[in-house]
Design a protein around this motif. Structure first.
Motif, mmCIF file in Angstrom:
data_model
loop_
_atom_site.group_PDB
_atom_site.id
_atom_site.type_symbol
_atom_site.label_atom_id
_atom_site.label_comp_id
_atom_site.label_asym_id
_atom_site.label_seq_id
_atom_site.Cartn_x
_atom_site.Cartn_y
_atom_site.Cartn_z
ATOM 1 N N ASP A 94 15.988 36.950 -5.338
ATOM 2 C CA ASP A 94 15.308 37.481 -4.096
ATOM 3 C C ASP A 94 16.165 37.008 -2.978
ATOM 4 O O ASP A 94 17.639 36.373 -3.087
ATOM 5 C CB ASP A 94 13.803 36.787 -3.816
ATOM 6 C CG ASP A 94 14.007 35.185 -3.676
ATOM 7 O OD1 ASP A 94 15.070 34.647 -3.755
ATOM 8 O OD2 ASP A 94 12.643 34.650 -3.958
ATOM 9 N N GLY A 95 15.673 37.036 -1.965
ATOM 10 C CA GLY A 95 16.673 36.459 -0.652
ATOM 11 C C GLY A 95 16.552 35.056 -0.042
ATOM 12 O O GLY A 95 16.904 34.706 1.043
ATOM 13 N N ALA A 96 16.259 34.199 -0.851
ATOM 14 C CA ALA A 96 16.307 32.853 -0.556
ATOM 15 C C ALA A 96 17.515 32.350 -0.327
ATOM 16 O O ALA A 96 18.624 32.753 -0.752
ATOM 17 C CB ALA A 96 15.621 31.875 -2.090
ATOM 18 N N SER A 97 17.584 31.414 0.752
ATOM 19 C CA SER A 97 18.861 31.045 1.505
ATOM 20 C C SER A 97 19.849 30.311 0.470
ATOM 21 O O SER A 97 20.930 30.503 0.641
ATOM 22 C CB SER A 97 18.543 30.205 2.751
ATOM 23 O OG SER A 97 18.103 29.243 2.387
ATOM 24 N N TYR A 98 19.079 29.623 -0.530
ATOM 25 C CA TYR A 98 19.999 28.754 -1.282
ATOM 26 C C TYR A 98 20.842 29.882 -2.486
ATOM 27 O O TYR A 98 21.833 29.531 -2.898
ATOM 28 C CB TYR A 98 19.289 27.698 -2.368
ATOM 29 C CG TYR A 98 18.055 28.037 -2.961
ATOM 30 C CD1 TYR A 98 17.976 28.666 -4.210
ATOM 31 C CD2 TYR A 98 16.880 28.048 -2.036
ATOM 32 C CE1 TYR A 98 16.639 28.927 -4.572
ATOM 33 C CE2 TYR A 98 15.764 28.189 -2.820
ATOM 34 C CZ TYR A 98 15.550 29.129 -3.955
ATOM 35 O OH TYR A 98 14.444 29.222 -4.607
ATOM 36 N N ILE B 33 29.174 36.464 -14.496
ATOM 37 C CA ILE B 33 27.853 36.406 -13.760
ATOM 38 C C ILE B 33 27.918 37.501 -12.762
ATOM 39 O O ILE B 33 28.765 37.261 -11.891
ATOM 40 C CB ILE B 33 27.169 35.209 -13.432
ATOM 41 C CG1 ILE B 33 27.129 34.236 -14.590
ATOM 42 C CG2 ILE B 33 25.928 35.083 -12.808
ATOM 43 C CD1 ILE B 33 26.844 32.717 -14.252
ATOM 44 N N THR B 34 26.910 38.305 -12.706
ATOM 45 C CA THR B 34 26.813 39.276 -11.692
ATOM 46 C C THR B 34 25.326 39.015 -10.976
ATOM 47 O O THR B 34 24.266 38.882 -11.688
ATOM 48 C CB THR B 34 26.889 40.866 -11.966
ATOM 49 O OG1 THR B 34 27.936 41.112 -12.497
ATOM 50 C CG2 THR B 34 26.681 41.817 -10.940
ATOM 51 N N CYS B 35 25.324 38.912 -9.431
ATOM 52 C CA CYS B 35 24.064 38.423 -9.151
ATOM 53 C C CYS B 35 23.906 39.492 -8.266
ATOM 54 O O CYS B 35 24.649 40.129 -7.461
ATOM 55 C CB CYS B 35 24.308 37.296 -8.287
ATOM 56 S SG CYS B 35 24.406 35.540 -9.410
ATOM 57 N N VAL B 36 22.485 40.119 -8.131
ATOM 58 C CA VAL B 36 22.101 41.300 -7.238
ATOM 59 C C VAL B 36 20.695 40.678 -6.550
ATOM 60 O O VAL B 36 20.009 40.230 -7.003
ATOM 61 C CB VAL B 36 21.782 42.516 -8.136
ATOM 62 C CG1 VAL B 36 21.091 43.723 -7.432
ATOM 63 C CG2 VAL B 36 22.907 42.797 -9.151
ATOM 64 N N HIS B 37 20.900 41.030 -5.322
ATOM 65 C CA HIS B 37 19.493 40.401 -4.416
ATOM 66 C C HIS B 37 18.828 41.682 -4.190
ATOM 67 O O HIS B 37 19.270 42.679 -3.973
ATOM 68 C CB HIS B 37 20.192 40.071 -2.966
ATOM 69 C CG HIS B 37 21.128 38.973 -3.296
ATOM 70 N ND1 HIS B 37 20.733 37.478 -3.136
ATOM 71 C CD2 HIS B 37 22.371 38.546 -3.228
ATOM 72 C CE1 HIS B 37 21.724 36.729 -3.194
ATOM 73 N NE2 HIS B 37 22.660 37.176 -3.237
ATOM 74 N N ILE B 38 17.641 41.367 -4.871
ATOM 75 C CA ILE B 38 16.523 42.542 -4.702
ATOM 76 C C ILE B 38 15.941 42.433 -3.235
ATOM 77 O O ILE B 38 16.352 41.558 -2.455
ATOM 78 C CB ILE B 38 15.436 42.107 -5.777
ATOM 79 C CG1 ILE B 38 14.914 40.914 -5.592
ATOM 80 C CG2 ILE B 38 16.131 42.392 -7.085
ATOM 81 C CD1 ILE B 38 13.718 40.521 -6.552
ATOM 82 N N CYS B 39 15.231 43.313 -2.937
ATOM 83 C CA CYS B 39 14.594 43.291 -1.578
ATOM 84 C C CYS B 39 14.077 42.037 -1.136
ATOM 85 O O CYS B 39 13.109 41.571 -1.920
ATOM 86 C CB CYS B 39 13.499 44.315 -1.808
ATOM 87 S SG CYS B 39 12.448 44.666 -0.145
ATOM 88 N N PRO B 40 14.666 41.454 -0.142
ATOM 89 C CA PRO B 40 14.494 40.072 0.023
ATOM 90 C C PRO B 40 12.836 39.875 0.834
ATOM 91 O O PRO B 40 12.026 38.696 0.555
ATOM 92 C CB PRO B 40 15.150 39.533 1.142
ATOM 93 C CG PRO B 40 15.802 40.776 1.576
ATOM 94 C CD PRO B 40 15.681 41.727 0.460
ATOM 95 N N LYS C 272 7.924 40.427 -6.604
ATOM 96 C CA LYS C 272 7.677 38.908 -6.801
ATOM 97 C C LYS C 272 6.256 38.767 -7.482
ATOM 98 O O LYS C 272 5.230 39.161 -6.621
ATOM 99 C CB LYS C 272 7.853 38.085 -5.384
ATOM 100 C CG LYS C 272 9.014 38.134 -4.856
ATOM 101 C CD LYS C 272 9.111 37.619 -3.585
ATOM 102 C CE LYS C 272 10.471 37.681 -2.804
ATOM 103 N NZ LYS C 272 10.691 37.223 -1.536
ATOM 104 N N PRO C 273 6.255 38.344 -8.612
ATOM 105 C CA PRO C 273 4.864 38.233 -9.356
ATOM 106 C C PRO C 273 3.924 37.286 -8.733
ATOM 107 O O PRO C 273 2.913 37.848 -8.706
ATOM 108 C CB PRO C 273 5.399 37.754 -10.609
ATOM 109 C CG PRO C 273 7.024 38.139 -10.686
ATOM 110 C CD PRO C 273 7.279 38.219 -9.481
ATOM 111 N N ALA C 274 4.434 36.363 -8.208
ATOM 112 C CA ALA C 274 3.381 35.460 -7.446
ATOM 113 C C ALA C 274 2.869 36.174 -6.529
ATOM 114 O O ALA C 274 1.302 36.257 -6.282
ATOM 115 C CB ALA C 274 4.180 34.061 -7.130
ATOM 116 N N PHE C 275 3.278 36.929 -5.612
ATOM 117 C CA PHE C 275 2.933 37.797 -4.316
ATOM 118 C C PHE C 275 2.079 39.001 -4.947
ATOM 119 O O PHE C 275 0.713 39.199 -4.494
ATOM 120 C CB PHE C 275 3.743 38.453 -3.632
ATOM 121 C CG PHE C 275 4.445 37.253 -2.799
ATOM 122 C CD1 PHE C 275 3.788 36.430 -1.735
ATOM 123 C CD2 PHE C 275 5.791 36.927 -2.986
ATOM 124 C CE1 PHE C 275 4.349 35.502 -0.834
ATOM 125 C CE2 PHE C 275 6.479 35.858 -2.014
ATOM 126 C CZ PHE C 275 5.600 35.471 -0.986
#
Length: 84
Positions: free
Chosen positions: A25-29, A53-60, A66-69
């Protein structure tokens, strides 16, 4: 950020030799310079298709990813419905 780098190293140790795709997600860290530097050092001299390792940022800001949401939204909708 060390905890995140340690986690990525742990994932690599569990799947030795595999290329990993991480969805973030779009977490700053997740977007920190330290993480960018780590990934750059890991993937140096590799073509994008060969990155370890490839990192993809999903809709922040997209709560549906986000399952919790999603659980909260279901609870919230049920709670609102009980008032009518």
């Amino acid at each position: 950020m060390d905890f995140l780098i340690n986690f990525l190293e742990y994932l690599r140790s569990q799947r030795h030799g595999a290329k990993l795709l991480i969805l973030w997600d779009g977490a700053s860290y997740h977007r920190s310079q330290k993480i960018k530097d780590y990934l750059d050092s890991l993937n140096t001299n590799l073509e994008k298709e060969q990155w370890l390792i490839t990192c993809v940022h999903i809709c922040p800001k997209c709560t549906s990813t986000k399952p919790a949401f999603a659980g909260y939204q279901t609870f919230s909708l049920r709670r609102q419905a009980s008032y009518f």
